[in-house]
Write a protein that holds these residues in place. Sequence first.
Motif: not given
Length: 455
Positions: A259-266, A312-319, A321-329, A349-353
């Motif tokens: 969660m902290t990695c996600l918040q830092l990335l956001r 599909y579970g919480r991983l289906a949301g956080i993964l 989000s993290l990977f797409i935002m990282g790739a977008s950078l 924006g799509f990944g964060n959503g």
Amino acid sequence: MPSIRPRSSSALPARYDDAGPILRALAASVYAPTAIFAIGSGAVQPVLVLAAIDVGMSRSAAASVVGLLGVAGVISAPLAGGIVARLGGRRAMALGTAVAVTAVTGILIAVSAPSVAAVVVFVVGVILQAVAANLWALARQGYVADAVPSWARARALSFLGGMMRLGVLVGPAIGSLAILVAGRRGPFVLQILMALGSLWFVLARALPAEALHRARHDAETTRARASGSQVVSGDDRAQGGANRTRTDLRATAAVAVAMTCLQLLRTNRTVLVPLWGAHLGLSDALISATFAAGALLDVAMFLPSGRWMDRYGRLAGILPSLFIMGASLVVIIVWTSPVGFVVGTCLMGFGNGFGSGIVMTMGADLAPVVGRERFLGWWQGIGNIGAAAGPFVVSALTATFGLAAGMWATALLGVGGGTWAWIAMPRAYARIGIDLRGQALTAAEGRGRLSYPGS
């Protein structure tokens, strides 16, 4: 309250997995006031630093106001959780409104009479803004987490997060109109009106105990018949390991890292991307318009993301989000044309959503029944640490290694955070007796998931 144990809720056809009546039961008393309150908060964000300068602060001191808001959010979240636990959700929202109105009134007085004393009043007002925001967020989150069945939790909390994001998106636009009418004080007056309007909804619309109970009963009966399971009496909190009376610190810490990695990335993206656009020589108008397009994609994802995570579970949301935002950078760094900047920012924006409401949902999954609101306060405080620390981390990286290094480091944060989540989250959820959809694990499933962390 009746509840069910479906054989596999992810296998149910969509028509038997309808949380719409439950969400509609929460519309007037939870979602509408959330959006209204968020509009007021969003309206003042663009002018808060400018108001600090009007009060008499230097530019550097005014810039630190945003950081102060983040620090106050971190410190006050556990306190707000305790207050919500003591007062209850409705009274806590009323108190949050009173605190917000008091804070904004103090800021308006300070702006009208610049002085050393006005600076103190302004700073106190900013701190109280953070306290009010935490009271509102935790009161709504705690009620929804407690009232909604676990199989619809991600949708309910994603919708709540969507209302917050929608308010922050719409707020600056309405605030700009208020500036035309009343100058820089206009957005602050608008925030007072929005806070009072949200309070009216809270007081006039009682929390929907009977309507929610009926909607939940009908939905769970339909699901039970579709899955061939039995409708059993009892509170849904007794399912899925949610009858815990104590916090599992190891599970909480494991999920908190992701969660902290996600918040830092956001947070980092909101600082780095405009700087990179300026580095590429793009106009302010293009940078702003691109951010708006990314924000629209972000907001548009809050409905499908909640259903996706429930199914599909919480991983289906956080993964994603993290990977797409990282790739977008990476896209933005490598593709240095204006088109690349637009594509990368919209992809971000799509990944964060995908992660809309994921922090609240994971907090509700981990929270024990006893002391739920206090736990959520600490959880929100931990999440706020990532959001507050982000700008300082970016500043240090950029000053030491350059802007490109800061971009690459943030992209790698997405990859590292996603890898950690993929490995650690199944084990963390299994420790507390639930799967990644918040449903109860059988004893065999629990042993298997603890033995194979990548499962």
